[in-house]
Structure formats: C-alpha cells, structure tokens
Design a protein around this motif. Structure first.
Motif, PDB file in Angstrom:
ATOM      1  N   VAL A  82      -3.268   2.747   7.135  1.00 57.26           N
ATOM      2  CA  VAL A  82      -3.658   2.977   5.744  1.00 57.26           C
ATOM      3  C   VAL A  82      -3.829   4.472   5.484  1.00 57.26           C
ATOM      4  O   VAL A  82      -4.487   5.172   6.245  1.00 57.26           O
ATOM      5  CB  VAL A  82      -4.948   2.208   5.415  1.00 57.26           C
ATOM      6  N   THR A  83      -3.237   4.931   4.393  1.00 58.43           N
ATOM      7  CA  THR A  83      -3.347   6.332   3.979  1.00 58.43           C
ATOM      8  C   THR A  83      -3.969   6.401   2.588  1.00 58.43           C
ATOM      9  O   THR A  83      -4.243   5.365   1.966  1.00 58.43           O
ATOM     10  CB  THR A  83      -1.961   7.000   3.950  1.00 58.43           C
ATOM     11  N   ASP A  84      -4.150   7.606   2.091  1.00 59.62           N
ATOM     12  CA  ASP A  84      -4.692   7.785   0.739  1.00 59.62           C
ATOM     13  C   ASP A  84      -3.767   7.165  -0.309  1.00 59.62           C
ATOM     14  O   ASP A  84      -4.227   6.636  -1.320  1.00 59.62           O
ATOM     15  CB  ASP A  84      -4.882   9.270   0.429  1.00 59.62           C
ATOM     16  N   VAL A  85      -2.481   7.216  -0.061  1.00 65.64           N
ATOM     17  CA  VAL A  85      -1.502   6.651  -0.999  1.00 65.64           C
ATOM     18  C   VAL A  85      -1.709   5.145  -1.123  1.00 65.64           C
ATOM     19  O   VAL A  85      -1.631   4.583  -2.218  1.00 65.64           O
ATOM     20  CB  VAL A  85      -0.064   6.981  -0.534  1.00 65.64           C
ATOM     21  N   VAL A  86      -1.995   4.487   0.000  1.00 67.70           N
ATOM     22  CA  VAL A  86      -2.221   3.038  -0.025  1.00 67.70           C
ATOM     23  C   VAL A  86      -3.464   2.712  -0.838  1.00 67.70           C
ATOM     24  O   VAL A  86      -3.466   1.775  -1.651  1.00 67.70           O
ATOM     25  CB  VAL A  86      -2.329   2.482   1.411  1.00 67.70           C
ATOM     26  N   PHE A  87      -4.539   3.477  -0.626  1.00 70.63           N
ATOM     27  CA  PHE A  87      -5.763   3.249  -1.396  1.00 70.63           C
ATOM     28  C   PHE A  87      -5.523   3.474  -2.890  1.00 70.63           C
ATOM     29  O   PHE A  87      -6.026   2.722  -3.730  1.00 70.63           O
ATOM     30  CB  PHE A  87      -6.894   4.152  -0.903  1.00 70.63           C
ATOM     31  N   GLN A  88      -4.767   4.502  -3.235  1.00 71.02           N
ATOM     32  CA  GLN A  88      -4.465   4.770  -4.645  1.00 71.02           C
ATOM     33  C   GLN A  88      -3.634   3.642  -5.247  1.00 71.02           C
ATOM     34  O   GLN A  88      -3.866   3.236  -6.389  1.00 71.02           O
ATOM     35  CB  GLN A  88      -3.731   6.104  -4.776  1.00 71.02           C
ATOM     36  N   LYS A  89      -2.684   3.131  -4.498  1.00 64.86           N
ATOM     37  CA  LYS A  89      -1.845   2.033  -4.992  1.00 64.86           C
ATOM     38  C   LYS A  89      -2.679   0.767  -5.189  1.00 64.86           C
ATOM     39  O   LYS A  89      -2.525   0.063  -6.174  1.00 64.86           O
ATOM     40  CB  LYS A  89      -0.695   1.775  -4.040  1.00 64.86           C
ATOM     41  N   LEU A  90      -3.585   0.497  -4.251  1.00 66.02           N
ATOM     42  CA  LEU A  90      -4.481  -0.652  -4.408  1.00 66.02           C
ATOM     43  C   LEU A  90      -5.359  -0.500  -5.641  1.00 66.02           C
ATOM     44  O   LEU A  90      -5.561  -1.455  -6.387  1.00 66.02           O
ATOM     45  CB  LEU A  90      -5.357  -0.819  -3.170  1.00 66.02           C
ATOM     46  N   ASP A  93      -3.268  -1.309  -8.634  1.00 64.94           N
ATOM     47  CA  ASP A  93      -2.787  -2.690  -8.745  1.00 64.94           C
ATOM     48  C   ASP A  93      -3.895  -3.721  -8.925  1.00 64.94           C
ATOM     49  O   ASP A  93      -3.652  -4.814  -9.419  1.00 64.94           O
ATOM     50  CB  ASP A  93      -1.962  -3.056  -7.508  1.00 64.94           C
ATOM     51  N   GLY A 147      -5.456  -6.712   5.848  1.00 66.58           N
ATOM     52  CA  GLY A 147      -4.588  -6.279   4.774  1.00 66.58           C
ATOM     53  C   GLY A 147      -4.914  -6.965   3.468  1.00 66.58           C
ATOM     54  O   GLY A 147      -5.447  -8.071   3.453  1.00 66.58           O
ATOM     55  N   LYS A 149      -2.967  -7.699  -0.305  1.00 63.67           N
ATOM     56  CA  LYS A 149      -1.686  -7.603  -1.019  1.00 63.67           C
ATOM     57  C   LYS A 149      -1.834  -8.215  -2.399  1.00 63.67           C
ATOM     58  O   LYS A 149      -1.882  -9.433  -2.552  1.00 63.67           O
ATOM     59  CB  LYS A 149      -0.607  -8.336  -0.237  1.00 63.67           C
TER      60      LYS A 149
END
Length: 155
Positions: A82-90, A93, A147, A149
């Motif tokens: 998990v990166t910052d990009v994943v947290f931002q996308k979550l 969404d 995870g 999703k």
C-alpha cells in the motif's frame, strides 16, 4: 440427355455426404466434495464483530486522513504493497460520510487455494435489491485488513 444425367447425379450428392450429428448426452452434475476442495468458511458473530469493527476504524482513519491509524489496521503483507496513491484512491472511491451495511460475509478463495475471511458492504441508504456500489473487505485470521476493494455493480 447428358445434361439431365449430370444434373441428376450432382443434385443428390449433398445427401450422400451429409453427416448425422449424434444426440447430445445429458450432463450429470456430481455435488460431492473432493478431498482437495474445502467447504465454505462460515464466520461466527464474534468474528464478524471483530472484522466489522476494524473496517469501521479503518474508514474513520481514512476519513481523517490518518495514515498511521490506517497502517495500524493493515496486515503486514498489505503494508508492503500500500502506498499513498492507494490511500488517495480509496478516499476518492469510498464515501466515508455514509454508514455501511453488511450484505454478505464468508470467505474469499484465492488462486493458491487459500481462503481468507471476507465481508461485503453496501451503503445503508442504498435500498435497491442490487446495490450500486459494493465494498469488499478481506481480512487476515487475526482481524487485520488484507485488502479493500470498492466497485460499482454493472447492470
């Protein structure tokens, strides 16, 4: 006369070369469990409460943009990916301002044959028979999040 003979000899040719299809055999399904398949995992009320509590804590940390709080609820394998990009996308969404309702709990089978506990959520204000947005959360056995999703159902 030769033309008539030629026509009469060519006309029945497709009937001689046609093949008859064999009748389809009805398929019989055997619902026996083989030794390599595992029965579906049924979550107990205590497990559902533990997993649901961790999910709601994660959503609150996501709402507050608390990176340390979110990472504390993730499993070790998930932390590595998990990166910052994943947290931002979550955060983009998932609508963290809404309440969630459990629509399904059980297990999620993986390619390697392992199964992990899983809970699917919908927004509480979505009263449709088939919700527009579904959020699937997969957990480790100890309650840590593997995870999350979010996805929109296609109609």
């Amino acid at each position: 006369m030769k033309k008539i003979f030629l026509i009469l000899s060519v006309l029945p040719a497709p009937f001689f070369f046609s093949q008859k299809k064999p009748a389809p055999k009805p398929e019989t399904k055997k619902e026996s469990i083989s030794s390599d398949t595992k029965p579906a995992l049924q979550l107990t009320k205590e497990e559902i409460d533990l997993y649901n509590g961790n999910f709601l804590k994660f959503i609150n940390a996501l709402k507050a943009s608390d990176r340390k709080g979110m990472e504390a609820l993730l499993s070790e394998r998930a932390k590595k990916m998990v990166t910052d990009v994943v947290f931002q996308k979550l955060a983009a969404d998932i609508d963290t301002g809404k309440t969630f309702e459990i629509i399904k709990s059980g297990d999620k089978p993986f390619i390697d044959g392992s199964r992990l506990p899983m809970i699917q959520y919908k927004y509480a204000d979505d009263k449709a028979a088939e919700p527009a947005k579904v959020i699937t959360a997969v957990f480790d056995k100890d309650g840590k999040i593997m995870g999350i999703k979010p996805y929109k159902t296609v109609k």
